[in-house]
Design a protein around this motif. Sequence first.
Motif, PDB file in Angstrom:
ATOM      1  N   ASP A  76      -2.922   1.193  -9.983  1.00  0.00           N
ATOM      2  CA  ASP A  76      -3.408   2.558  -9.343  1.00  0.00           C
ATOM      3  C   ASP A  76      -2.309   3.619  -9.417  1.00  0.00           C
ATOM      4  O   ASP A  76      -2.596   4.921  -9.854  1.00  0.00           O
ATOM      5  N   THR A 115      -2.997 -10.159 -10.974  1.00  0.00           N
ATOM      6  CA  THR A 115      -3.874 -10.803  -9.952  1.00  0.00           C
ATOM      7  C   THR A 115      -5.123 -11.182 -10.383  1.00  0.00           C
ATOM      8  O   THR A 115      -5.767 -10.287 -11.299  1.00  0.00           O
ATOM      9  N   GLU A 157       0.806  -1.260  -0.040  1.00  0.00           N
ATOM     10  CA  GLU A 157       0.003   0.065   0.106  1.00  0.00           C
ATOM     11  C   GLU A 157       0.859   1.247  -0.157  1.00  0.00           C
ATOM     12  O   GLU A 157       0.264   2.513  -0.762  1.00  0.00           O
TER      13      GLU A 157
HETATM   14  N1  LIG Z   1      -8.721   1.401  -9.132  1.00  0.00           N
HETATM   15  C1  LIG Z   1      -9.533   0.505  -9.148  1.00  0.00           C
HETATM   16  O1  LIG Z   1     -10.525   0.493  -9.639  1.00  0.00           O
HETATM   17  C2  LIG Z   1      -9.371  -0.459  -7.810  1.00  0.00           C
HETATM   18  C3  LIG Z   1     -10.363  -1.449  -7.565  1.00  0.00           C
HETATM   19  C4  LIG Z   1     -10.011  -2.383  -6.586  1.00  0.00           C
HETATM   20  C5  LIG Z   1      -8.998  -2.656  -6.071  1.00  0.00           C
HETATM   21  N2  LIG Z   1      -8.173  -1.470  -6.152  1.00  0.00           N
HETATM   22  C6  LIG Z   1      -6.670  -1.243  -5.285  1.00  0.00           C
HETATM   23  O2  LIG Z   1      -6.068  -2.515  -5.730  1.00  0.00           O
HETATM   24  C7  LIG Z   1      -5.395  -3.147  -4.609  1.00  0.00           C
HETATM   25  C8  LIG Z   1      -5.343  -4.442  -4.142  1.00  0.00           C
HETATM   26  O3  LIG Z   1      -5.099  -5.003  -5.459  1.00  0.00           O
HETATM   27  P1  LIG Z   1      -4.522  -6.401  -5.695  1.00  0.00           P
HETATM   28  O4  LIG Z   1      -5.231  -7.477  -4.870  1.00  0.00           O
HETATM   29  O5  LIG Z   1      -4.477  -6.606  -6.976  1.00  0.00           O
HETATM   30  O6  LIG Z   1      -3.182  -6.423  -5.044  1.00  0.00           O
HETATM   31  P2  LIG Z   1      -1.867  -5.979  -5.033  1.00  0.00           P
HETATM   32  O7  LIG Z   1      -1.344  -5.290  -6.494  1.00  0.00           O
HETATM   33  O8  LIG Z   1      -1.118  -5.449  -3.832  1.00  0.00           O
HETATM   34  O9  LIG Z   1      -1.282  -7.670  -5.304  1.00  0.00           O
HETATM   35  C9  LIG Z   1      -1.115  -8.425  -4.203  1.00  0.00           C
HETATM   36  C10 LIG Z   1      -0.124  -9.135  -4.282  1.00  0.00           C
HETATM   37  O10 LIG Z   1       0.086 -10.074  -5.182  1.00  0.00           O
HETATM   38  C11 LIG Z   1       1.353 -10.205  -5.488  1.00  0.00           C
HETATM   39  N3  LIG Z   1       1.404 -10.472  -7.050  1.00  0.00           N
HETATM   40  C12 LIG Z   1       0.875  -9.831  -8.128  1.00  0.00           C
HETATM   41  N4  LIG Z   1       1.037 -10.582  -9.180  1.00  0.00           N
HETATM   42  C13 LIG Z   1       1.239 -11.888  -8.790  1.00  0.00           C
HETATM   43  C14 LIG Z   1       1.599 -13.023  -9.613  1.00  0.00           C
HETATM   44  N5  LIG Z   1       1.170 -13.005 -10.925  1.00  0.00           N
HETATM   45  N6  LIG Z   1       1.926 -13.932  -8.734  1.00  0.00           N
HETATM   46  C15 LIG Z   1       2.220 -14.080  -7.427  1.00  0.00           C
HETATM   47  N7  LIG Z   1       2.062 -12.782  -6.881  1.00  0.00           N
HETATM   48  C16 LIG Z   1       1.879 -11.970  -7.389  1.00  0.00           C
HETATM   49  C17 LIG Z   1       1.940  -8.740  -5.391  1.00  0.00           C
HETATM   50  O11 LIG Z   1       3.206  -8.392  -5.125  1.00  0.00           O
HETATM   51  C18 LIG Z   1       1.092  -8.450  -3.982  1.00  0.00           C
HETATM   52  O12 LIG Z   1       1.965  -8.879  -3.077  1.00  0.00           O
HETATM   53  C19 LIG Z   1      -5.717  -2.110  -3.435  1.00  0.00           C
HETATM   54  O13 LIG Z   1      -4.707  -1.148  -3.296  1.00  0.00           O
HETATM   55  C20 LIG Z   1      -6.997  -1.480  -3.845  1.00  0.00           C
HETATM   56  O14 LIG Z   1      -7.204  -0.302  -3.372  1.00  0.00           O
HETATM   57  C21 LIG Z   1      -8.142  -0.410  -7.198  1.00  0.00           C
END
Ligand SMILES: NC(=O)c1ccc[n+]([C@@H]2O[C@H](COP(=O)([O-])OP(=O)(O)OC[C@H]3O[C@@H](n4cnc5c(N)ncnc54)[C@H](O)[C@@H]3O)[C@@H](O)[C@H]2O)c1
Length: 359
Positions: free
Chosen positions: A106, A127, A70
């Motif tokens: 983001d 993800t 974050e």
């Molecule tokens: N802008 C938007 O519309 C929107 C919508 C929902 C969430 N968000 C934001 O997104 C964030 C959460 O998103 P998230 O869950 O994708 O989190 P993230 O980007 O933090 O990823 C989660 C974890 O997965 C790891 N990771 C990513 N791809 C991987 C892969 N292929 N293999 C192994 N590990 C991998 C990352 O390093 C991290 O540790 C929050 O900050 C939230 O506020 C934004």
Amino acid sequence: MVASPASELVVESHAGPYRVQFVDDGFGRLAAVADGAMHVLLDEKVGALYADMLTSVRERATVIEIDAGEPAKSLDRFPAYVEELIAQGFRRDHVLVAVGGGVLQDITCFLAAVLMRGVAWRFFPTTLLAQADSCIGSKSSINVGPIKNVLGTFTPPAEVIVDTGVLATLDDVDFRSGIGEILKVHAIEGPSSFDHVASNYAALRTNRGVLVETIRHSLDIKRRIIELDEFDRGPRNVMNYGHSFGHAIESATDFAVPHGIAVSIGMDMANYVAADLGVSTPAQAERMHPTLAANYAGSENAEVPFDRFLSALSSDKKNVGRRLRLVLPDREGTISVVERDDDGEFRRACERFLNEGRV
Ligand SMILES: NC(=O)c1ccc[n+]([C@@H]2O[C@H](COP(=O)([O-])OP(=O)(O)OC[C@H]3O[C@@H](n4cnc5c(N)ncnc54)[C@H](O)[C@@H]3O)[C@@H](O)[C@H]2O)c1
Ligand SMILES: [Zn+2]
């Protein structure tokens, strides 16, 4: 909607249509278009896991690696990103490419909105949460100090490339975090849609075809809503199902509970509270509870300090005056936006859920 082949989805936005392409060789696709005008913002973990596949991207484009916590999407990190891009020779007609999850999205989306008054960006989501939900919808959300997602823009990408192969390396909890958003959009589509995805819950992990089809369907549900209300002034508010409670849980636990897991608890809580207040029925809450509870397993006993929960809920940016704006199911299981006084009856229902409802 523009007609499109089965392997892609076309999303209309204020900046024009953009494509979401479902492919098998995402890194190859990226390498094929990489050149000196492409600046990749790369999740450091993805960079390490897929180092070999990224070699030719690194040879042709410039890369900034980011540790995707974050804090990385906090406003005070942005001067360093901008300085690095400028040092790389970034120009207005260059393109930013996000490779990672919601955090990289983001950061990149926000930079694309403000850098040189707006530049193009592409997204390669890695993800499940980003592939099935956040990759469309135009939103960027940036943290300022402890205040999460308080700055933001509506900046659609030029293109999204979805390769579900990269999900194989996701942690179990990150996978379930993505399922939380999948359950959310299906619940919004209606009870039979939720029940259908709930019956495929186990297959989402074991059957790639089911996973791809479910991601595509999730995006299609969201597409219909955002095309009606890209700027979140009305119909799109329903996408906050599970989110008012979920954000309050994230905040009260200092973000120990990941977003989509907190949203799963938040939906269960919305259903429970709605039944308790007579807006919905216990049968509706019980219908969805086993799937939601399976999805937040491991967080059912997470300590949620109630005073912090309430204060986060009452400061939700979606509230109107002193009234809470919540997204709740009705007696038929239809999800809609309702306004509700933050009174004793409501607070007791919330407290009961946190104490006894999560089992
Ligand atoms: N802008 C938007 O519309 C929107 C919508 C929902 C969430 N968000 C934001 O997104 C964030 C959460 O998103 P998230 O869950 O994708 O989190 P993230 O980007 O933090 O990823 C989660 C974890 O997965 C790891 N990771 C990513 N791809 C991987 C892969 N292929 N293999 C192994 N590990 C991998 C990352 O390093 C991290 O540790 C929050 O900050 C939230 O506020 C934004
Ligand atoms: Zn969400």
